[in-house]
Design a protein around this motif. Structure first.
Motif, PDB file in Angstrom:
ATOM      1  N   ILE A 148      -0.128   1.278  -4.695  1.00  0.00           N
ATOM      2  CA  ILE A 148      -1.308   0.534  -4.264  1.00  0.00           C
ATOM      3  C   ILE A 148      -1.221  -0.943  -4.674  1.00  0.00           C
ATOM      4  O   ILE A 148      -1.811  -1.799  -4.044  1.00  0.00           O
ATOM      5  CB  ILE A 148      -2.587   1.183  -4.845  1.00  0.00           C
ATOM      6  N   PHE A 149      -0.446  -1.228  -5.724  1.00  0.00           N
ATOM      7  CA  PHE A 149      -0.417  -2.575  -6.290  1.00  0.00           C
ATOM      8  C   PHE A 149       0.973  -3.201  -6.202  1.00  0.00           C
ATOM      9  O   PHE A 149       1.970  -2.535  -6.438  1.00  0.00           O
ATOM     10  CB  PHE A 149      -0.842  -2.535  -7.763  1.00  0.00           C
ATOM     11  N   SER A 150       1.016  -4.485  -5.893  1.00  0.00           N
ATOM     12  CA  SER A 150       2.282  -5.209  -5.957  1.00  0.00           C
ATOM     13  C   SER A 150       2.515  -5.734  -7.371  1.00  0.00           C
ATOM     14  O   SER A 150       3.657  -5.940  -7.777  1.00  0.00           O
ATOM     15  CB  SER A 150       2.302  -6.352  -4.942  1.00  0.00           C
ATOM     16  N   SER A 151       1.441  -5.942  -8.097  1.00  0.00           N
ATOM     17  CA  SER A 151       1.534  -6.272  -9.524  1.00  0.00           C
ATOM     18  C   SER A 151       0.272  -5.762 -10.205  1.00  0.00           C
ATOM     19  O   SER A 151      -0.774  -5.614  -9.567  1.00  0.00           O
ATOM     20  CB  SER A 151       1.697  -7.780  -9.750  1.00  0.00           C
TER      21      SER A 151
ATOM     22  N   ILE B  32      -2.799  -7.153  -8.096  1.00  0.00           N
ATOM     23  CA  ILE B  32      -2.732  -7.634  -6.716  1.00  0.00           C
ATOM     24  C   ILE B  32      -2.469  -6.420  -5.827  1.00  0.00           C
ATOM     25  O   ILE B  32      -1.553  -5.636  -6.087  1.00  0.00           O
ATOM     26  CB  ILE B  32      -1.582  -8.654  -6.516  1.00  0.00           C
ATOM     27  N   LEU B  33      -3.289  -6.255  -4.794  1.00  0.00           N
ATOM     28  CA  LEU B  33      -3.154  -5.107  -3.906  1.00  0.00           C
ATOM     29  C   LEU B  33      -1.927  -5.221  -2.999  1.00  0.00           C
ATOM     30  O   LEU B  33      -1.626  -6.296  -2.477  1.00  0.00           O
ATOM     31  CB  LEU B  33      -4.397  -4.951  -3.038  1.00  0.00           C
TER      32      LEU B  33
ATOM     33  N   LEU C 145      -4.782  -6.141   1.423  1.00  0.00           N
ATOM     34  CA  LEU C 145      -3.470  -6.470   0.895  1.00  0.00           C
ATOM     35  C   LEU C 145      -3.478  -7.920   0.416  1.00  0.00           C
ATOM     36  O   LEU C 145      -3.961  -8.797   1.115  1.00  0.00           O
ATOM     37  CB  LEU C 145      -2.420  -6.289   1.999  1.00  0.00           C
ATOM     38  N   GLY C 146      -2.991  -8.140  -0.803  1.00  0.00           N
ATOM     39  CA  GLY C 146      -2.939  -9.484  -1.373  1.00  0.00           C
ATOM     40  C   GLY C 146      -4.162  -9.871  -2.175  1.00  0.00           C
ATOM     41  O   GLY C 146      -4.131 -10.868  -2.900  1.00  0.00           O
ATOM     42  N   ASP C 147      -5.258  -9.105  -2.039  1.00  0.00           N
ATOM     43  CA  ASP C 147      -6.451  -9.412  -2.833  1.00  0.00           C
ATOM     44  C   ASP C 147      -6.164  -9.195  -4.314  1.00  0.00           C
ATOM     45  O   ASP C 147      -5.428  -8.290  -4.691  1.00  0.00           O
ATOM     46  CB  ASP C 147      -7.638  -8.517  -2.428  1.00  0.00           C
TER      47      ASP C 147
END
Length: 127
Positions: A63-66, A90-91, A101-103
């Motif tokens: 779910i998360f990029s970080s 970060i989503l 995405l990116g939020d």
């Protein structure tokens, strides 16, 4: 007062969590780990045992990029340790609640850890 050993176990878990090291997280867990997540006062997730926890951790990691938890305070109470955390992520996907995405998500919360036989036997996350 929190023991140095318990503090080290918790910090190692948080470090593994922050770096998406699922194997590193799971190796710190008791085979009968109980995990619960509470959001706005309501329990919305519960797993029992390493297999269920591992499946949830795998799904959650996508779910998360970080993601990063920072421990801001420790408090030992009986056989549990409570940590206060600052959380930032970060989503990597759009979520049904409208987040995209990116939020960036930022929140403060706490986690309660129980440690049995040198392994984490309880994690309760509150946000």
């Amino acid at each position: 007062m929190i023991s140095e050993k318990n503090k080290e176990i918790i910090e190692n878990y948080i470090e593994a969590y922050n770096s998406f090291d699922l194997e590193g997280m799971v190796k710190l867990l008791h085979k009968d780990i109980l995990f619960r997540n509470f959001s706005n006062g309501t329990m919305d997730t519960e797993t029992r045992g390493i297999q269920e926890f591992g499946e949830l951790a795998e799904k959650s990691s996508k779910i998360f990029s970080s993601r990063h938890q920072t421990i801001t305070q420790y408090h030992a109470e009986g056989d549990t340790t409570e940590i206060l955390i600052d959380y930032e992520a970060i989503l990597a996907v759009d979520l049904p609640n409208g987040l995209k995405l990116g939020d960036k998500i930022q929140l403060k919360g706490k986690s309660v850890f129980g440690i049995h036989e040198g392994q984490i036997s309880l994690i309760e996350d509150y946000s």
